[in-house]
Write a protein that holds these residues in place. Structure first.
Motif, mmCIF file in Angstrom:
data_model
loop_
_atom_site.group_PDB
_atom_site.id
_atom_site.type_symbol
_atom_site.label_atom_id
_atom_site.label_comp_id
_atom_site.label_asym_id
_atom_site.label_seq_id
_atom_site.Cartn_x
_atom_site.Cartn_y
_atom_site.Cartn_z
ATOM 1 N N ILE A 178 0.877 -1.761 -0.106
ATOM 2 C CA ILE A 178 -0.049 0.163 0.544
ATOM 3 C C ILE A 178 0.766 1.265 -0.200
ATOM 4 O O ILE A 178 2.179 1.389 0.922
ATOM 5 N N ILE A 179 0.943 2.164 -0.894
ATOM 6 C CA ILE A 179 1.325 3.219 -0.570
ATOM 7 C C ILE A 179 0.085 5.003 -0.409
ATOM 8 O O ILE A 179 -0.914 4.679 -0.760
ATOM 9 N N ALA A 180 1.095 5.233 0.816
ATOM 10 C CA ALA A 180 0.299 5.684 1.936
ATOM 11 C C ALA A 180 0.994 7.108 1.462
ATOM 12 O O ALA A 180 1.361 7.461 2.025
ATOM 13 N N ASP A 181 -0.317 8.463 0.815
ATOM 14 C CA ASP A 181 0.769 9.728 0.282
ATOM 15 C C ASP A 181 -0.082 10.710 0.967
ATOM 16 O O ASP A 181 -0.964 10.616 0.845
ATOM 17 N N GLU A 182 0.233 11.053 1.745
ATOM 18 C CA GLU A 182 0.379 12.152 3.660
ATOM 19 C C GLU A 182 -0.950 12.103 4.226
ATOM 20 O O GLU A 182 -1.946 12.303 3.518
ATOM 21 N N PRO A 183 -1.714 10.251 4.150
ATOM 22 C CA PRO A 183 -3.000 9.958 3.767
ATOM 23 C C PRO A 183 -3.671 11.148 5.390
ATOM 24 O O PRO A 183 -4.654 11.293 5.251
ATOM 25 N N THR A 184 -2.915 11.705 6.349
ATOM 26 C CA THR A 184 -3.139 12.206 7.397
ATOM 27 C C THR A 184 -3.171 13.769 7.409
ATOM 28 O O THR A 184 -3.960 13.964 8.308
ATOM 29 N N THR A 185 -2.573 13.813 6.622
ATOM 30 C CA THR A 185 -2.493 16.047 6.128
ATOM 31 C C THR A 185 -3.879 16.659 6.183
ATOM 32 O O THR A 185 -3.132 17.797 6.882
ATOM 33 N N ALA A 186 -4.861 15.928 5.725
ATOM 34 C CA ALA A 186 -6.027 16.897 5.697
ATOM 35 C C ALA A 186 -7.254 16.527 6.685
ATOM 36 O O ALA A 186 -7.790 17.197 6.760
ATOM 37 N N LEU A 187 -6.259 15.932 8.061
ATOM 38 C CA LEU A 187 -7.612 16.046 9.215
ATOM 39 C C LEU A 187 -6.363 15.927 10.050
ATOM 40 O O LEU A 187 -5.595 16.665 9.981
ATOM 41 N N ASP A 188 -7.383 16.142 11.243
ATOM 42 C CA ASP A 188 -7.031 16.742 12.631
ATOM 43 C C ASP A 188 -6.874 15.420 13.402
ATOM 44 O O ASP A 188 -6.173 14.902 12.955
ATOM 45 N N VAL A 189 -5.836 15.604 14.431
ATOM 46 C CA VAL A 189 -4.310 15.510 14.695
ATOM 47 C C VAL A 189 -5.469 14.566 15.823
ATOM 48 O O VAL A 189 -4.314 12.866 16.101
ATOM 49 N N THR A 190 -6.917 14.403 16.176
ATOM 50 C CA THR A 190 -7.031 13.176 17.303
ATOM 51 C C THR A 190 -6.856 12.080 16.495
ATOM 52 O O THR A 190 -7.264 10.732 16.739
ATOM 53 N N LEU A 191 -8.163 12.253 14.948
ATOM 54 C CA LEU A 191 -8.523 11.627 13.595
ATOM 55 C C LEU A 191 -7.104 11.043 13.016
ATOM 56 O O LEU A 191 -6.705 10.083 13.085
ATOM 57 N N GLN A 192 -6.141 11.540 13.061
ATOM 58 C CA GLN A 192 -4.276 11.382 12.817
ATOM 59 C C GLN A 192 -4.413 9.866 13.501
ATOM 60 O O GLN A 192 -3.739 8.749 12.797
ATOM 61 N N VAL A 193 -4.402 9.865 15.059
ATOM 62 C CA VAL A 193 -3.953 8.785 15.777
ATOM 63 C C VAL A 193 -4.527 7.486 14.984
ATOM 64 O O VAL A 193 -4.176 6.920 14.458
ATOM 65 N N GLN A 194 -5.960 8.155 14.319
ATOM 66 C CA GLN A 194 -6.995 6.455 14.864
ATOM 67 C C GLN A 194 -6.767 6.470 13.585
ATOM 68 O O GLN A 194 -6.521 4.875 13.436
ATOM 69 N N ILE A 195 -6.080 7.068 12.220
ATOM 70 C CA ILE A 195 -6.045 6.775 10.854
ATOM 71 C C ILE A 195 -4.683 5.717 10.914
ATOM 72 O O ILE A 195 -4.729 5.018 10.186
ATOM 73 N N LEU A 196 -3.427 6.161 11.698
ATOM 74 C CA LEU A 196 -2.687 5.760 11.826
ATOM 75 C C LEU A 196 -2.254 4.639 12.513
ATOM 76 O O LEU A 196 -2.000 3.483 11.841
ATOM 77 N N ALA A 197 -3.110 4.028 13.848
ATOM 78 C CA ALA A 197 -3.821 3.065 14.325
ATOM 79 C C ALA A 197 -4.521 2.329 13.235
ATOM 80 O O ALA A 197 -3.837 0.812 13.375
ATOM 81 N N LEU A 198 -5.021 2.483 12.258
ATOM 82 C CA LEU A 198 -5.795 1.672 11.560
ATOM 83 C C LEU A 198 -4.689 0.612 10.619
ATOM 84 O O LEU A 198 -4.694 0.089 10.141
ATOM 85 N N LEU A 199 -3.512 1.725 10.051
ATOM 86 C CA LEU A 199 -3.192 1.508 9.350
ATOM 87 C C LEU A 199 -2.318 0.813 10.025
ATOM 88 O O LEU A 199 -1.890 -0.989 8.894
ATOM 89 N N LYS A 200 -1.529 0.663 11.076
ATOM 90 C CA LYS A 200 -0.704 -0.619 12.106
ATOM 91 C C LYS A 200 -1.567 -2.069 12.013
ATOM 92 O O LYS A 200 -1.022 -3.151 11.701
ATOM 93 N N LYS A 201 -2.703 -1.553 12.533
ATOM 94 C CA LYS A 201 -3.191 -3.009 12.944
ATOM 95 C C LYS A 201 -3.714 -3.932 11.245
ATOM 96 O O LYS A 201 -3.381 -5.063 11.161
ATOM 97 N N LEU A 202 -3.913 -3.115 10.060
ATOM 98 C CA LEU A 202 -4.044 -4.119 8.780
ATOM 99 C C LEU A 202 -2.823 -4.230 8.002
ATOM 100 O O LEU A 202 -2.578 -5.413 7.906
ATOM 101 N N LYS A 203 -1.552 -3.924 8.487
ATOM 102 C CA LYS A 203 -0.677 -3.958 8.289
ATOM 103 C C LYS A 203 -0.212 -5.728 8.436
ATOM 104 O O LYS A 203 0.401 -6.485 8.374
ATOM 105 N N ASP A 204 -0.373 -5.247 9.979
ATOM 106 C CA ASP A 204 0.120 -6.600 11.323
ATOM 107 C C ASP A 204 -1.268 -7.231 10.831
ATOM 108 O O ASP A 204 -0.502 -9.164 10.828
#
Lengths: 328, 328
Positions: A178-204
């Motif tokens: 998966i290529i994620a190009d700035e996937p959270t730049t348009a999001l607020d910080v609290t949402l950003q953490v959630q998207i990061l968590a999701l990506l990490k979970k999917l990767k695992d």
């Protein structure tokens, strides 16, 4: 040899764009390899070539005006750059998926979320509509969305939900990369953490390889296993996350770390990198960072430094890497 | 140090312009009272849409508040006539997020910088001298005076915008995300410049940002805004070491790399991936309860029924939450 071990490996990729009669080189020899089950962070400022690199991988580079001067991108034993478009299509979206900065731009506003994902499943996976529907429900749950979203149009979703829908779409065909190009730049910080968590979970869960592109060094440090720093179309330093933060060797990386403000630096001046990112057309023969570098010497302006491997799989392209100097 | 600005119960309601005319407007800012000390940097943080910018504009009477008052250096702005207000507003200037749209593309840099002084009928010689001083001050060569905005980089444009704001000899600047469009290496230059200018001209800043690292580096005092209300406010060090409101805690734990940088407790990304994450709900129907209730992990019946008020936890540290016990 390394080609066998890594999921994706980019070798000496050079790309130029022509504007009128002038041609400027924007990628000046990218070397990068991503393993399976690894999040590889690519950090750089705007115009450094992050997005051009990712569009090369996915085969969406507009040729012309772009022109590939040299290089290979090996994936799955094949050189993606030499594949005909027809074959490339079987990779794009299927084996290699992409998540963009602004999901709103890449979701079709005229179709329901469900329809857009079902279309992909039917096209790439040869699924029947019915089983595709069931799979979409499953996918939406996986990314933390309500299954009602299947019948929603993109405009009915918030920014964070759209990005989740985008991620569901990206993983729908069970890609390897998966290529994620700035996937959270348009999001607020609290949402950003959630998207990061999701990506990490999917990767695992799926042992994915992820190329995580961002301009934010510290954001990348939250999620990546390995980090490469790109400057003016060339990777200047690459190391595991821990190693990079413990022992940054390239002057650009070090200055970057010291120029990012935080409470610890309060009261003291921020380190600055004088000048600005050079225009691709203005870069001479030498190291692209030389004219902003506090420790540059004559040889830096004459020849591009090649990659030197240090301990702990840490590679740096600098003649004076790790030299101690006064920051500021 | 005495207060430069005192805002009392500022409320800003936007009413929709539908034909039928709606009874309920949208409360963008809800009863906000803050005092900004002379020569301090007051930080306002919050996510997009929480009312930060609206508050900044209301404070300057660019969009006069629906109710409440602003007292600037003992002058109540609400009592000034429009003409007097225009004159008075020289003392308050604003720097916007996007320098591209803040500068008139058809005006040369010289004209942009001198326009305000022309309006004040300052003689040409004096104007020229001032423009030269200003452009030196922000670190741009005089050669640029004859150029136009499109010939400048983003960082340079932002310097011009800052210089233009200073041409009126203001006491107070509203900095509305002044660096969020810039690259990190340029951000540090602008931040250093702003701090130098503040010290040199004894300025007072209202610094609006969503970047908590930046705010905690820059500001003396920070207020956290959520849905138009201040939920917590304290001196920077205190707020970072003891964030009390659940929203503040969530915000600070979302800072990328926060744990390694300023020592705030970080959310465990791996753990977070396992939980189903609640998206913020759209428009809450009930107006009575705490605005954070729908997302709050500590919320109970009391919170859903009555909205909390700001109470003092310790000296200068106020928080608006029922669940936090005061008087330790």
């Amino acid at each position: 040899m390394e080609r066998m071990a890594s999921l994706l490996s980019i070798e000496d990729l050079r790309v130029a764009f022509s504007l009128g009669k002038k041609e400027t080189t924007v990628l000046r020899g990218i070397n990068l390899s991503i393993l399976g089950n690894e999040i590889h962070g690519l950090v750089g400022e705007s115009g450094s070539g992050k997005t051009v690199t990712s569009t090369c991988i996915i085969g969406l580079l507009p040729i012309p005006p772009a022109r590939i001067l040299s290089g290979h991108i090996y994936f799955d034993g094949k050189d993606l750059l030499s594949l005909p478009e027809e074959q490339m299509r079987t990779y794009r979206g299927r084996k290699i998926a992409m998540i963009f900065q602004e999901p709103a731009k890449y979701l079709n506003p005229a179709f329901k979320i469900g329809e857009q994902i079902i279309e992909m499943l039917m096209l790439h996976m040869g699924m029947k509509k019915r089983s595709a529907y069931e799979r979409v429900v499953e996918l939406l749950r996986l990314v933390g969305l309500d299954e009602k979203v299947i019948d929603s149009y993109p405009h009915e979703l918030s920014g964070g939900m759209k990005q989740r829908a985008m991620i569901a779409m990206a993983i729908s065909c069970d890609p390897d990369l998966i290529i994620a190009d700035e996937p959270t730049t348009a999001l607020d910080v609290t949402l950003q953490v959630q998207i990061l968590a999701l990506l990490k979970k999917l990767k695992d869960m799926r042992k994915l390889g992820v190329l995580f592109i961002s301009h934010d060094l510290y954001l990348v440090s939250e999620i990546a296993d390995r980090v490469s720093v790109i400057y003016a179309g060339r990777i200047v330093e690459s190391a595991t996350k821990e190693e990079l933060f413990r022992n940054p060797l390239h002057p650009y990386t070090r200055l970057l770390m010291h120029s990012i403000p935080d409470a610890k630096k309060k009261g003291s001046k921020l380190a600055t990198i004088p000048g600005q990112v050079p225009d691709a057309a203005e870069i001479g023969n030498g190291c692209a960072f030389a004219n902003r570098c506090p420790i540059a010497k004559e040889d830096c302006f004459n020849d591009i430094p090649s990659y030197v491997a240090y301990e702990n799989a840490h590679t740096v392209a600098c003649y004076y890497a790790g030299k101690i100097w006064q920051i500021l | 140090m005495a207060d430069l600005i005192e805002s009392k119960n500022i409320t800003k309601i936007y009413r929709s312009r539908s034909l039928a005319g709606s009874k309920h407007g949208f409360k963008a800012v809800d009863e906000v009272s803050v005092n900004i000390k002379k020569q301090s940097i007051f930080g306002l943080v919050g996510e997009s849409g929480c009312g930060k910018t609206t508050f900044g504009r209301a404070l300057m009477y660019l969009d006069p508040p629906t109710s409440g008052s602003v007292i600037f250096d003992d002058v109540p702005l609400g009592s000034l006539k429009p003409k007097e207000l225009r004159r008075f507003r020289n003392r308050m200037q604003i720097v916007f997020q996007d320098p591209n749209s803040a500068l008139d593309p058809k005006m040369s840099i010289y004209n942009s910088l001198s326009e305000g002084m022309v309006n004040l009928k300052i003689p040409k010689e004096q104007r020229d001298r001032k423009v030269n001083d200003l452009i030196n001050l922000v670190g741009i060569g005089k050669a640029y005076l004859r150029r136009f905005p499109h010939e400048l980089s983003g960082g340079q444009k932002q310097r011009i915008v800052i210089a233009r704001a200073l041409s009126m000899d203001p006491d107070f600047l509203v900095l509305d995300e002044p660096t969020s469009n810039l690259d990190v290496s340029i951000q540090a230059q602008i931040i250093n410049l702003l701090i130098d200018l503040k010290n040199e001209f004894e300025l007072t800043y209202l610094f609006i940002s969503h970047d908590l690292n930046l705010v905690s580096y820059m500001c003396d005092e920070i207020a956290v805004m959520f849905k138009g209300r201040i939920v917590e406010q304290a001196e920077t060090e205190l707020l970072i070491s003891e964030p009390s409101h659940p929203y503040t805690q969530k915000l600070f734990s979302s800072i990328p790399g926060g744990a390694q940088r300023i020592g705030v407790k970080s959310l465990n990304i791996g753990e977070l991936g396992e939980k189903t994450i609640r998206e913020p709900q759209k428009e809450e129907k009930s107006q009575a309860g705490c605005s954070y209730y729908s997302q709050c992990p500590m919320g109970d019946a009391e919170c859903s029924l009555s909205a909390p008020f700001l109470r003092e936890l310790s000296r200068g540290h106020v928080v608006s939450c029922h669940k936090i016990r005061t008087g330790k």
